[in-house]
Every structure is written in structure tokens, then in C-alpha cells.
Design a protein around this motif. Structure first.
Motif, mmCIF file in Angstrom:
data_model
loop_
_atom_site.group_PDB
_atom_site.id
_atom_site.type_symbol
_atom_site.label_atom_id
_atom_site.label_comp_id
_atom_site.label_asym_id
_atom_site.label_seq_id
_atom_site.Cartn_x
_atom_site.Cartn_y
_atom_site.Cartn_z
ATOM 1 N N SER A 38 -39.619 -21.336 76.840
ATOM 2 C CA SER A 38 -38.886 -20.164 76.366
ATOM 3 C C SER A 38 -39.496 -19.736 75.037
ATOM 4 N N SER A 39 -39.155 -18.524 74.618
ATOM 5 C CA SER A 39 -39.703 -18.041 73.349
ATOM 6 C C SER A 39 -38.726 -17.063 72.710
ATOM 7 N N GLY A 40 -38.931 -16.810 71.422
ATOM 8 C CA GLY A 40 -38.058 -15.878 70.735
ATOM 9 C C GLY A 40 -38.573 -15.522 69.358
ATOM 10 N N VAL A 41 -38.076 -14.420 68.825
ATOM 11 C CA VAL A 41 -38.379 -14.015 67.457
ATOM 12 C C VAL A 41 -37.087 -13.560 66.785
ATOM 13 N N ALA A 58 -29.916 -7.047 58.103
ATOM 14 C CA ALA A 58 -29.383 -7.856 59.195
ATOM 15 C C ALA A 58 -30.513 -8.624 59.869
ATOM 16 N N ILE A 59 -30.140 -9.723 60.519
ATOM 17 C CA ILE A 59 -31.099 -10.485 61.312
ATOM 18 C C ILE A 59 -30.954 -10.078 62.773
ATOM 19 N N SER A 60 -32.052 -9.612 63.364
ATOM 20 C CA SER A 60 -32.073 -9.256 64.791
ATOM 21 C C SER A 60 -32.894 -10.293 65.528
ATOM 22 N N ARG A 61 -32.439 -10.663 66.706
ATOM 23 C CA ARG A 61 -33.089 -11.741 67.446
ATOM 24 C C ARG A 61 -33.284 -11.348 68.903
ATOM 25 N N VAL A 62 -34.443 -11.727 69.459
ATOM 26 C CA VAL A 62 -34.704 -11.576 70.886
ATOM 27 C C VAL A 62 -35.236 -12.908 71.403
ATOM 28 N N ARG A 63 -34.615 -13.413 72.485
ATOM 29 C CA ARG A 63 -35.057 -14.670 73.102
ATOM 30 C C ARG A 63 -35.121 -14.489 74.612
ATOM 31 N N ARG A 64 -36.046 -15.184 75.238
ATOM 32 C CA ARG A 64 -36.135 -15.150 76.688
ATOM 33 C C ARG A 64 -36.663 -16.487 77.225
ATOM 34 N N MET A 109 -40.522 -11.898 76.729
ATOM 35 C CA MET A 109 -39.846 -11.707 75.447
ATOM 36 C C MET A 109 -40.405 -10.489 74.719
ATOM 37 N N GLU A 110 -41.714 -10.287 74.814
ATOM 38 C CA GLU A 110 -42.351 -9.133 74.179
ATOM 39 C C GLU A 110 -41.786 -7.825 74.736
ATOM 40 N N SER A 111 -41.618 -7.763 76.041
ATOM 41 C CA SER A 111 -41.060 -6.542 76.656
ATOM 42 C C SER A 111 -39.655 -6.280 76.160
ATOM 43 N N ALA A 112 -38.859 -7.344 76.027
ATOM 44 C CA ALA A 112 -37.493 -7.185 75.524
ATOM 45 C C ALA A 112 -37.488 -6.731 74.073
ATOM 46 N N ALA A 113 -38.411 -7.273 73.260
ATOM 47 C CA ALA A 113 -38.494 -6.879 71.856
ATOM 48 C C ALA A 113 -38.873 -5.406 71.714
ATOM 49 N N GLN A 114 -39.779 -4.962 72.581
ATOM 50 C CA GLN A 114 -40.160 -3.545 72.560
ATOM 51 C C GLN A 114 -38.996 -2.664 72.993
ATOM 52 N N ALA A 115 -38.269 -3.100 74.011
ATOM 53 C CA ALA A 115 -37.127 -2.308 74.494
ATOM 54 C C ALA A 115 -36.047 -2.191 73.427
ATOM 55 N N GLU A 116 -35.883 -3.236 72.628
ATOM 56 C CA GLU A 116 -34.869 -3.217 71.572
ATOM 57 C C GLU A 116 -35.411 -2.671 70.259
ATOM 58 N N GLY A 119 -39.519 -5.214 61.431
ATOM 59 C CA GLY A 119 -39.215 -5.895 60.185
ATOM 60 C C GLY A 119 -40.458 -6.399 59.492
ATOM 61 N N THR A 120 -40.353 -6.611 58.189
ATOM 62 C CA THR A 120 -41.468 -7.124 57.402
ATOM 63 C C THR A 120 -41.347 -8.631 57.147
ATOM 64 N N LEU A 121 -40.278 -9.232 57.619
ATOM 65 C CA LEU A 121 -40.060 -10.670 57.469
ATOM 66 C C LEU A 121 -39.505 -11.196 58.779
ATOM 67 N N GLY A 122 -40.141 -12.229 59.325
ATOM 68 C CA GLY A 122 -39.645 -12.752 60.597
ATOM 69 C C GLY A 122 -40.239 -14.100 60.939
ATOM 70 N N ILE A 123 -39.631 -14.729 61.943
ATOM 71 C CA ILE A 123 -40.092 -16.021 62.447
ATOM 72 C C ILE A 123 -40.073 -15.977 63.971
ATOM 73 N N GLY A 124 -40.937 -16.759 64.595
ATOM 74 C CA GLY A 124 -40.989 -16.811 66.051
ATOM 75 C C GLY A 124 -41.262 -18.219 66.530
ATOM 76 N N HIS A 125 -41.015 -18.446 67.813
ATOM 77 C CA HIS A 125 -41.090 -19.814 68.330
ATOM 78 C C HIS A 125 -41.335 -19.823 69.832
ATOM 79 N N THR A 126 -42.129 -20.777 70.281
ATOM 80 C CA THR A 126 -42.195 -21.126 71.705
ATOM 81 C C THR A 126 -41.609 -22.527 71.839
ATOM 82 N N ARG A 127 -40.634 -22.689 72.728
ATOM 83 C CA ARG A 127 -39.893 -23.950 72.839
ATOM 84 C C ARG A 127 -40.280 -24.725 74.089
ATOM 85 N N TRP A 128 -40.480 -26.018 73.918
ATOM 86 C CA TRP A 128 -40.631 -26.958 75.033
ATOM 87 C C TRP A 128 -39.381 -27.827 75.002
ATOM 88 N N ALA A 129 -38.553 -27.728 76.039
ATOM 89 C CA ALA A 129 -37.198 -28.280 75.996
ATOM 90 C C ALA A 129 -37.188 -29.787 75.762
#
Length: 608
Positions: free
Chosen positions: A31-34, A41-47, A54-61, A65-75
Motif C-alpha cells: 500500500s502507499s500514501g502521501v 490543514a493536513i490532506s491525506r491520500v492512501r491506497r 494512489m497517484e490517480s487518487a491524489a490527482q483526482a483530489e 502543498g510545499t510540505l509533505g511525507i509519503g510512504h510505501t508500506r509492507w504489512a
């Protein structure tokens, strides 16, 4: 395993974060998210799934921002679900995290008692709430992170942003890799240099216990005692071209075919000096002259490289050698000999079990340590007295190929160098071994030319559910590596055995549905291997044999043979690694599996 990116800049950084996550896909994730800080405000997109979703969802929303964090998760803690995906948010704080928090249950109960509500099953959400708790008390994000990490037991690399602090990105590391990328009017964090290369080559590798705060124009780093420190700035030599597919269909295919160059680049430093102790950082050879034996610690493919090296070290250097899986060694009561050289092998230099095994060995009194690694300035080399860096270049495919064969070159060089500094290698033998290394890239290219013959074999493996791999002597670990490759990327169950062990159990599995792959070079054990092959044929098993041109047996009913152009002597295991890689790759291709990112696996394993 898992990937972190973060950025603070004077421009929109969403595209940078997503590009960085794509470059970290090779590490393995589900999974991934930013999370972005914008407009107070903090806006978040995860998939769940690939970064592209996740990129498509971020574009749709219209995330920005000029400050952010992102992650790819291995459960690890909790299933593969969107609520378990990172970043995690606690009111005003967003966090991404690699690693495992061992005392998360204890912290969870304490935080619940304070009124915090948990939305996920992860250990990471504990970090978010804990930082939020300390931020309420101090209003200082750096101080809140410093206080929070003091309460965490385990391994972590974290990136943190806070809703009310738009000019600050805070990060910390303990046991998991994390670096800072230095830009002009912008700064970055990442778990791997590949994620920042599009923006900068100037990086700082954080050390154990470091906490750092980043603004657009400054970076401040504090050690685990809270003291401000300076860490060296490095200029990365990794090329962006090495991170691109080019004309290849998969990174694994690209990396298999890059092996002649990777080997030539690694061998070049040896040919320049001969088998010199200075190759390992022992300028006058004094340290290697003291060695009375070798203890090799590694995991996975690197363990198989070490298993090959045992034969070389004992036969060439005439020193006793033991090879252990790092995750087993670190939990047993080992008997240490301070005169043994502890050799750790890791492609990434960040493999947690190998790092912890090295620490354990050092705690037992092993003062002499050597790291063989493909990534400069990574944690394991920094913790070792001596280092040999392979020159494989970036390896993206989860199933290791060129890292494995260059590790073998490094280990062969170690065996011959030990022999030389201890007076067991005469001039004629040294020249013979140098000539063998000089010819190795060409021999590997010849093995790669067998690919058209191997493809039809892969078609025969497509419908199989099980396979056996057999080898003897120094080629037995190559059989193990071949079986591992087949398992990793085709999901066919495969096991490797020393061929002489066949009659002690595994022969019971052999029938017409069980393909048996045999590593059968023309060496002193060839006649023994032929006898083992007859045992298979007598039970109806179908044989797939990788032999040498001068091996004197041919194909027959149920016996398929592919020959490498010639026997290359002591370096034969390196050449025979190539066809088993190709067989696994083309079988995976025929089965339609995800070659570069096999299910459940990760490239850089930074958790237990």
C-alpha cells in the motif's frame, strides 16, 4: 522494506513525493500514501496496491502543498487495508514509519487511557499519538519527537509534519536507514538515495539515534543525547540511468544482462592491485595476517554467496570457515574466537538481522570485522573495521542477480588475499587466479548467450508445482540459489539438496511430475553427480542439466542438457549462477507473475 519520502520546499512537492515512491517500489510494498500540509490543514491520500493507483487518487483530489511525507508500506502489524496504510494522523500530526516498535502494545494502552482513539492495527499509529501528546505539552515538534522516541523500543525511521508548523519537517532514525537530501531552497528525506536523485545528489546519512529538523534553507541534526552535531555531506554516485528500465521488460532481466559489466567493474579494482589487503582497507595487511578463521553471517542470497566462499576460503586460504544465517546466529549462545574474521554480506548494507548479528559478534569479542556490500555509507559497512564495496550498481529487482555474482567475486578475492598475506599463495597461483578473474566477464556473457536454449525449458516448468535442484561441492550453494530464485518469482515450490543426500530422503518425492535441475560442471565430482542423476531417472524423474561443453554425456529420453561454453575452473559457480537465474526469470514470465515485485517479499529487509 517499506519506503519513506518527505520534502519541504518553496514549490509544490506532490509530484516529487510520488516520483520518489515509485523509485522505492523495488523495496517491496502492498500500500502507499502521501500526506500534505496546505492551507492550514493536513490532506491525506492512501491506497492499497500500486503507487500508480494512489497517484490517480491524489490527482483526482487535486492534492498539493510545499510540505509533505509519503510512504510505501509492507504489512507487518495489521493486514493490507487502507486504514493500516501510512501516513497515520493524530489530530494535528502526520507520521510515516519504517521498522517495528516492540513496545507498541504497552504504549497503545497508555495512550488509550489518555483518550486517544486508534483507527488502525499498526504499531505506527502509536508513534503519531505519542508525538501529538508531547506536542500538546511543548508546542515544539522537534522536542516532541525527541521525547517520543525515548519511549519507543525497536527499530524506526520516521518522518513527521504538524498542521500548525508549515515550515518544519522532522525525522529520526534507529535501526532503519534514513537520509537527508540537500537542495537549493528545499530539502528532502528518504529511506533510499534513489528517491531524491531527481532533485539532488548531496545527501547526509543519519546515524543511529539521530533526530533532525528540516526547513527550506536549513537542516539541524541532533544525536541521541540531544546534542547538535554535524554529519558529513556525501555526493551520491548512483546514476539515474541505472534506475530506468531502458529497453528491458523488467529490472530483473536488465540486471541479469548487466552482470558482465558489473563483474568487470568489481574485478577492475582487483586487477589494478593484485590480491592486496588494501582492497579491504587493511593497508599493510597486518589485520588479515592475524586471522585464524572466518565466520560469515548473512541472509538469503547473501548466505548462499557465503556458502560458496566457505569452499574457497578453506581450499585456497587453508583457514577454517563457518557460514551462518544471521537471524539464527544472533539468538544462540555462540562460542567466539577473537582471532576469527567476522564477514557480513548484505547488498543494501541495511539488513537488520545481519546488522544485529554483527553487533552480537562484536559483543562476544570479535573485534575484527569485514563487510561486503553494494551500497556505500550504509549501516553495516560503517559498523565494520574493513570493507569491500562491490560495483554492481543499483539493483532494483527483489530477486538478487548481479549483487549475488559480484559478492562472489568479492569473497573469492578475500579467500585469495588471505592466502597471499598469510604466505599460502605463490606467484604462479596468484597470476592464475587473476587471469581467471580477467576472463570471467566474457565467460558470463557466453552463459547469457544460452538464453534461447533456456526459454523452452521454462515453458516446461510453467505448469509444475514443485521442483528439486541438485549440486555437489562448491556448486551445491548454486543449486540452493537456483531453487530460491524459482520460489521467489514463480511461486513454484523448489528445494535444493546436496546431490549425495538424494537417497537419504528427497528421492521419495521424485516422479514424472517432479522436474529435477542439476548443476553438473566438469569437475572432480562429475561422476558422482552422474550417479545421482541415474537415481532420478530410475524413478521416472525428468532431468534438466546445466553442464559444461566438455562434460561427456548427452541428452536422452527424460534428460535435457544445456552446456556452458567451457569449464572455468575455480570460478565455475559464478558462471553457473547465470542459467539458473534465466530459468527462473523465463518461467516467471511464462506464468505471468510480477517478476520485479514478487508477492510478500521486499528488497531491503529492515525488520525481523
Amino acid at each position: 522494506m517499506c519506503g519513506i519520502v518527505g520534502a519541504i520546499a518553496q514549490r509544490d512537492v506532490v509530484a516529487h513525493l510520488i516520483d520518489g515512491l515509485k523509485r522505492l517500489e523495488y523495496r517491496g510494498y502492498d500500500s502507499s500514501g502521501v500526506a500534505m500540509l496546505a492551507d492550514g490543514a493536513i490532506s491525506r491520500v492512501r491506497r492499497v496496491g500500486r503507487v500508480a493507483e494512489m497517484e490517480s487518487a491524489a490527482q483526482a483530489e487535486q492534492l498539493h502543498g510545499t510540505l509533505g511525507i509519503g510512504h510505501t508500506r509492507w504489512a507487518t502489524h495489521g493486514g493490507v487495508t487502507e486504514p493500516n496504510a501510512h501516513p497515520h494522523i493524530s489530530t494535528s500530526v502526520a507520521v510515516v514509519h519504517n521498522g517495528i516498535i516492540e513496545n507498541h502494545d504497552e504504549q497503545r494502552q497508555k495512550l488509550k487511557a489518555l483518550g486517544y482513539v486508534f483507527e488502525s492495527q499498526t504499531d505506527t499509529e502509536v508513534i503519531a499519538h505519542l508525538i501529538e501528546h508531547h506536542l500538546k505539552g511543548s508546542g515544539d515538534l522537534l522536542k516532541a519527537v525527541q521525547l517520543a522516541v525515548q519511549e519507543l523500543h525497536g527499530a524506526y525511521a520516521i518522518g513527521v509534519i504538524a498542521r500548525n508548523l508549515p515550515g518544519q519537517l522532522v525525522c529520526a532514525r534507529m535501526g532503519c536507514p534514513l537520509l537527508i537530501g540537500l537542495g537549493e531552497g528545499e530539502n528532502f528525506i528518504a529511506s533510499d538515495v534513489s528517491a531524491v536523485l531527481a532533485a539532488t545528489r548531496r545527501v547526509i546519512f543519519l546515524e543511529e539515534g539521530d533526530v533532525a529538523t528540516l526547513g527550506v534553507d536549513e537542516v539541524r541534526i541532533f544525536d541521541k543525547s540531544g546534542t547538535a552535531v554535524e554529519r558529513p555531506v556525501r555526493v551520491s554516485e548512483v546514476s539515474l540511468a541505472s534506475l530506468e528500465l531502458g529497453p528491458y521488460q523488467h529490472f530483473m532481466q536488465k540486471e541479469i544482462h548487466e552482470q558482465p559489466k558489473a563483474l568487470a567493474d568489481t574485478i577492475e579494482q582487483v586487477l589494478d592491485t593484485g590480491f592486496a589487503a588494501s582492497l579491504f582497507g587493511d593497508e599493510d595487511g597486518e589485520l588479515l595476517r592475524q586471522v585464524e578463521g572466518v565466520q560469515i553471517l548473512a541472509c538469503g542470497t547473501s548466505f548462499y554467496a557465503g556458502s560458496v566462499a566457505k569452499y574457497w576460503i578453506e581450499s585456497i586460504a587453508k583457514l577454517p570457515c563457518t557460514v551462518e544465517i544471521a537471524s539464527e546466529y544472533r539468538y544462540r549462545s555462540a562460542v567466539a574466537n577473537p582471532r576469527y574474521l567476522v564477514v557480513t554480506i548484505s547488498q543494501s548494507g541495511e539488513t537488520l538481522d545481519t546488522m544485529e548479528a554483527l553487533k552480537y559478534a562484536q559483543s562476544l569479542g570479535h573485534g575484527l570485522s569485514l563487510s561486503i556490500c553494494n551500497v556505500r555509507e550504509s549501516a553495516i559497512p560503517r559498523a565494520s573495521k574493513l570493507v569491500f564495496y562491490t560495483r554492481a550498481g543499483a539493483e532494483i529487482g527483489v530477486a538478487s542477480t548481479k549483487a549475488f555474482t559480484t559478492q562472489l567475486v568479492a569473497l573469492f578475492t578475500l579467500a585469495t588475499t588471505l592466502a597471499k598475506v598469510q604466505g599460502r599463495l605463490d606467484g604462479n597461483s596468484e597470476q592464475h587466479y587473476l587471469d581467471a578473474l580477467r576472463q570471467l566477464p566474457g565467460s558470463v556473457q557466453h552463459a547469457l548467450n544460452l538464453e534461447p536454449q533456456i526459454k523452452p525449458w521454462a515453458d516446461r516448468f510453467t505448469s509444475k508445482q514443485h521442483a528439486l535442484y541438485l549440486g555437489r561441492g562448491v556448486h551445491y550453494p548454486i543449486a540452493m540459489e537456483g531453487a530460491l530464485k524459482l520460489k521467489e518469482i514463480t511461486y513454484i515450490h523448489a528445494e535444493a539438496y546436496a546431490a549425495g543426500e538424494l537417497k537419504h530422503g528427497p528421492l521419495a518425492l521424485v516422479d514424472e511430475a517432479m522436474p529435477v535441475v542439476v548443476i553438473a560442471p566438469n569437475d572432480a565430482l562429475l561422476e558422482k553427480v552422474k550417479s545421482n542423476m541415474q537415481e532420478v531417472r530410475a524413478r521416472g524423474g525428468e532431468l534438466f542439466v546445466f553442464a559444461d561443453l566438455d562434460s561427456h554425456f548427452g541428452e536422452s529420453d527424460g534428460v535435457h542438457v544445456i552446456r556452458t561454453p567451457r569449464n572455468v575452473g575455480v570460478l565455475s559457480p559464478i558462471v553457473h549462477a547465470i542459467p539458473v537465474q534465466l530459468l527462473a526469470y523465463h518461467t516467471a514470465l511464462a506464468r505471468g507473475t510480477d517478476v520485479d515485485k514478487p508477492r510478500n517479499l521486499a528488497k531491503s529487509v529492515t525488520v525481523e
